[in-house]
Design a protein around this motif. Sequence first.
Motif, PDB file in Angstrom:
ATOM      1  N   VAL A  16       0.838  -1.203   0.000  1.00 21.42           N
ATOM      2  CA  VAL A  16       0.000   0.000   0.000  1.00 21.42           C
ATOM      3  C   VAL A  16       0.870   1.250   0.000  1.00 21.42           C
ATOM      4  O   VAL A  16       0.625   2.193  -0.761  1.00 21.42           O
ATOM      5  N   GLN A  17       1.899   1.264   0.838  1.00 17.06           N
ATOM      6  CA  GLN A  17       2.781   2.433   0.873  1.00 17.06           C
ATOM      7  C   GLN A  17       3.476   2.637  -0.466  1.00 17.06           C
ATOM      8  O   GLN A  17       3.575   3.769  -0.967  1.00 17.06           O
ATOM      9  N   ARG A  18       3.942   1.572  -1.064  1.00 15.99           N
ATOM     10  CA  ARG A  18       4.656   1.662  -2.332  1.00 15.99           C
ATOM     11  C   ARG A  18       3.757   2.205  -3.451  1.00 15.99           C
ATOM     12  O   ARG A  18       4.189   3.000  -4.281  1.00 15.99           O
ATOM     13  N   CYS A  19       2.500   1.797  -3.446  1.00 18.29           N
ATOM     14  CA  CYS A  19       1.578   2.195  -4.517  1.00 18.29           C
ATOM     15  C   CYS A  19       0.935   3.557  -4.289  1.00 18.29           C
ATOM     16  O   CYS A  19       0.592   4.245  -5.256  1.00 18.29           O
ATOM     17  N   MET A  20       0.748   3.956  -3.031  1.00 20.37           N
ATOM     18  CA  MET A  20      -0.150   5.075  -2.755  1.00 20.37           C
ATOM     19  C   MET A  20       0.484   6.258  -2.037  1.00 20.37           C
ATOM     20  O   MET A  20      -0.214   7.220  -1.693  1.00 20.37           O
ATOM     21  N   SER A  21       1.784   6.231  -1.821  1.00 20.86           N
ATOM     22  CA  SER A  21       2.432   7.352  -1.147  1.00 20.86           C
ATOM     23  C   SER A  21       2.747   8.474  -2.121  1.00 20.86           C
ATOM     24  O   SER A  21       3.416   8.256  -3.142  1.00 20.86           O
ATOM     25  N   ASN A  31       6.486   9.031  -2.851  1.00 16.11           N
ATOM     26  CA  ASN A  31       7.200   8.127  -3.753  1.00 16.11           C
ATOM     27  C   ASN A  31       6.926   8.568  -5.188  1.00 16.11           C
ATOM     28  O   ASN A  31       5.802   8.443  -5.678  1.00 16.11           O
ATOM     29  N   PRO A  32       7.921   9.089  -5.903  1.00 12.59           N
ATOM     30  CA  PRO A  32       7.680   9.608  -7.254  1.00 12.59           C
ATOM     31  C   PRO A  32       7.243   8.546  -8.248  1.00 12.59           C
ATOM     32  O   PRO A  32       6.708   8.877  -9.313  1.00 12.59           O
ATOM     33  N   ASP A  33       7.450   7.275  -7.914  1.00 12.72           N
ATOM     34  CA  ASP A  33       7.063   6.188  -8.810  1.00 12.72           C
ATOM     35  C   ASP A  33       5.738   5.546  -8.427  1.00 12.72           C
ATOM     36  O   ASP A  33       5.313   4.579  -9.060  1.00 12.72           O
ATOM     37  N   SER A  34       5.083   6.042  -7.385  1.00 13.70           N
ATOM     38  CA  SER A  34       3.819   5.441  -6.936  1.00 13.70           C
ATOM     39  C   SER A  34       2.695   5.719  -7.925  1.00 13.70           C
ATOM     40  O   SER A  34       2.782   6.610  -8.777  1.00 13.70           O
ATOM     41  N   ASP A  35       1.616   4.960  -7.796  1.00 14.70           N
ATOM     42  CA  ASP A  35       0.434   5.215  -8.618  1.00 14.70           C
ATOM     43  C   ASP A  35      -0.093   6.631  -8.400  1.00 14.70           C
ATOM     44  O   ASP A  35      -0.521   7.302  -9.349  1.00 14.70           O
ATOM     45  N   VAL A  36      -0.070   7.075  -7.153  1.00 12.28           N
ATOM     46  CA  VAL A  36      -0.574   8.422  -6.853  1.00 12.28           C
ATOM     47  C   VAL A  36       0.257   9.480  -7.571  1.00 12.28           C
ATOM     48  O   VAL A  36      -0.290  10.417  -8.182  1.00 12.28           O
ATOM     49  N   SER A  37       1.573   9.355  -7.541  1.00 17.41           N
ATOM     50  CA  SER A  37       2.423  10.332  -8.216  1.00 17.41           C
ATOM     51  C   SER A  37       2.221  10.283  -9.732  1.00 17.41           C
ATOM     52  O   SER A  37       2.244  11.323 -10.408  1.00 17.41           O
ATOM     53  N   ARG A  38       2.002   9.106 -10.272  1.00 16.66           N
ATOM     54  CA  ARG A  38       1.736   8.972 -11.699  1.00 16.66           C
ATOM     55  C   ARG A  38       0.406   9.645 -12.054  1.00 16.66           C
ATOM     56  O   ARG A  38       0.302  10.317 -13.093  1.00 16.66           O
ATOM     57  N   GLU A  44      -5.884  11.852 -20.289  1.00 13.32           N
ATOM     58  CA  GLU A  44      -4.965  10.715 -20.238  1.00 13.32           C
ATOM     59  C   GLU A  44      -5.499   9.622 -19.312  1.00 13.32           C
ATOM     60  O   GLU A  44      -6.197   9.902 -18.328  1.00 13.32           O
ATOM     61  N   THR A  45      -5.142   8.391 -19.611  1.00 16.84           N
ATOM     62  CA  THR A  45      -5.555   7.233 -18.823  1.00 16.84           C
ATOM     63  C   THR A  45      -4.331   6.379 -18.509  1.00 16.84           C
ATOM     64  O   THR A  45      -3.472   6.183 -19.376  1.00 16.84           O
ATOM     65  N   ILE A  46      -4.247   5.878 -17.280  1.00 21.70           N
ATOM     66  CA  ILE A  46      -3.181   4.948 -16.912  1.00 21.70           C
ATOM     67  C   ILE A  46      -3.774   3.765 -16.168  1.00 21.70           C
ATOM     68  O   ILE A  46      -4.872   3.841 -15.602  1.00 21.70           O
ATOM     69  N   GLN A  47      -3.038   2.674 -16.159  1.00 24.70           N
ATOM     70  CA  GLN A  47      -3.417   1.503 -15.375  1.00 24.70           C
ATOM     71  C   GLN A  47      -2.667   1.545 -14.049  1.00 24.70           C
ATOM     72  O   GLN A  47      -1.477   1.869 -14.011  1.00 24.70           O
ATOM     73  N   VAL A  48      -3.376   1.221 -12.969  1.00 25.94           N
ATOM     74  CA  VAL A  48      -2.770   1.262 -11.639  1.00 25.94           C
ATOM     75  C   VAL A  48      -2.927  -0.104 -10.969  1.00 25.94           C
ATOM     76  O   VAL A  48      -3.623  -0.990 -11.471  1.00 25.94           O
ATOM     77  N   SER A  84      -8.028  10.936 -16.195  1.00 26.88           N
ATOM     78  CA  SER A  84      -8.116  12.301 -15.686  1.00 26.88           C
ATOM     79  C   SER A  84      -9.042  13.127 -16.578  1.00 26.88           C
ATOM     80  O   SER A  84      -8.808  13.254 -17.777  1.00 26.88           O
ATOM     81  N   ARG A  85     -10.111  13.674 -15.992  1.00 24.77           N
ATOM     82  CA  ARG A  85     -11.002  14.557 -16.736  1.00 24.77           C
ATOM     83  C   ARG A  85     -10.467  15.985 -16.766  1.00 24.77           C
ATOM     84  O   ARG A  85     -10.720  16.738 -17.706  1.00 24.77           O
ATOM     85  N   ALA A  86      -9.761  16.358 -15.707  1.00 26.90           N
ATOM     86  CA  ALA A  86      -9.231  17.715 -15.552  1.00 26.90           C
ATOM     87  C   ALA A  86      -8.025  17.621 -14.634  1.00 26.90           C
ATOM     88  O   ALA A  86      -7.832  16.611 -13.949  1.00 26.90           O
ATOM     89  N   PRO A  87      -7.186  18.655 -14.590  1.00 32.56           N
ATOM     90  CA  PRO A  87      -6.012  18.600 -13.713  1.00 32.56           C
ATOM     91  C   PRO A  87      -6.399  18.294 -12.264  1.00 32.56           C
ATOM     92  O   PRO A  87      -7.363  18.854 -11.738  1.00 32.56           O
ATOM     93  N   VAL A  88      -5.666  17.408 -11.637  1.00 36.02           N
ATOM     94  CA  VAL A  88      -5.961  17.016 -10.261  1.00 36.02           C
ATOM     95  C   VAL A  88      -4.672  16.594  -9.571  1.00 36.02           C
ATOM     96  O   VAL A  88      -3.766  16.039 -10.204  1.00 36.02           O
ATOM     97  N   GLN A  89      -4.574  16.917  -8.303  1.00 36.57           N
ATOM     98  CA  GLN A  89      -3.466  16.479  -7.459  1.00 36.57           C
ATOM     99  C   GLN A  89      -4.086  15.834  -6.234  1.00 36.57           C
ATOM    100  O   GLN A  89      -4.818  16.485  -5.481  1.00 36.57           O
ATOM    101  N   ILE A  90      -3.810  14.560  -6.022  1.00 37.24           N
ATOM    102  CA  ILE A  90      -4.435  13.843  -4.914  1.00 37.24           C
ATOM    103  C   ILE A  90      -3.403  13.406  -3.879  1.00 37.24           C
ATOM    104  O   ILE A  90      -2.212  13.297  -4.161  1.00 37.24           O
ATOM    105  N   ASP A  91      -3.905  13.176  -2.682  1.00 38.32           N
ATOM    106  CA  ASP A  91      -3.132  12.582  -1.598  1.00 38.32           C
ATOM    107  C   ASP A  91      -4.054  11.590  -0.909  1.00 38.32           C
ATOM    108  O   ASP A  91      -5.139  11.967  -0.450  1.00 38.32           O
ATOM    109  N   LEU A  92      -3.658  10.338  -0.843  1.00 39.97           N
ATOM    110  CA  LEU A  92      -4.505   9.305  -0.246  1.00 39.97           C
ATOM    111  C   LEU A  92      -4.191   9.067   1.226  1.00 39.97           C
ATOM    112  O   LEU A  92      -4.610   8.066   1.802  1.00 39.97           O
TER     113      LEU A  92
END
Length: 275
Positions: free
Chosen positions: A35-40, A43-50, A58-62, A123-131
């Motif tokens: 969970v930490q690896r994917c959602m932090s 972490n610049p390589d996490s799903d959240v950072s992507r 744009e669409t990505i797979q997580v 992404s429908r519009a620019p967004v920055q998230i933190d889980l």
Amino acid sequence: MKACRPCLGTYVEIRLGEGASDAALSTAFAHIERVQRCMSVFNPDSDVSRINRLHPGETIQVDPWTHEVLTLACEVHRASGGLFDCGVAPHLARWGMLPSAVAAVSASSIANLEMRSGHRVRSRAPVQIDLGGIAKGYAVDQAVTALQTAGVKGGVVNAGGDLRVFGEAEEDIWLRDPAEPEHLRHAGTLRDGACATSATYYSRRSVDGHEVSALVDPRTGTAVNARQSYTVVAPRCAVADALTKVLALARDPHHPCLATYGAHAVVLSPASCLP
């Protein structure tokens, strides 16, 4: 059996009854680390950072777990009338609580994300998230699932106050006094359920002459600075974690969103501390 490790920006403690194996304990911690690896967001390589680097359209797979957490976050966002919103990351970044790169978007909301099949996110519009307001609870849930799958009959997983008790175990709930957080108040015993608390006593700070905290009102972009704590008991820790933010903004322990998830709430203030 007991073990404690640093993870999720806190210390995670797992306590299990007799007969639990080292392998089960190791798997539980591996789930938390996933969970930490994917959602932090750190972490610049996490799903959240992507996701935070996506351009509109744009669409990505997580990771499937990231998709599950985002789906729940979108659901709670709708059920709470927008009170819960992981898109408040730009405010936290501007206040020095998240990486500065996250501060780039001004109008950010998790409603700008679209969950698609195949564990894809658009992404429908620019967004920055933190889980950070839901993923820690989810990590606790995943650890419990791993332990139950391994045949562990009961135990406690505690990630810095995000707590879940399962099986034969039980755990006393202690809440910090909002005025003197080093003092604890007993709030009952938890069995087969989860508990999470949000408060501002450790995150409050002054930025540009204004007091801010890690709790943000997504409707106004302002910080919650009430001297109270907000505790939710629910069947799942991810739900309890998310609903503490709804409670902090609504300040209503009977808010209908809580009933939707079978949750119960305690709002604790210095003037009404538990005996």
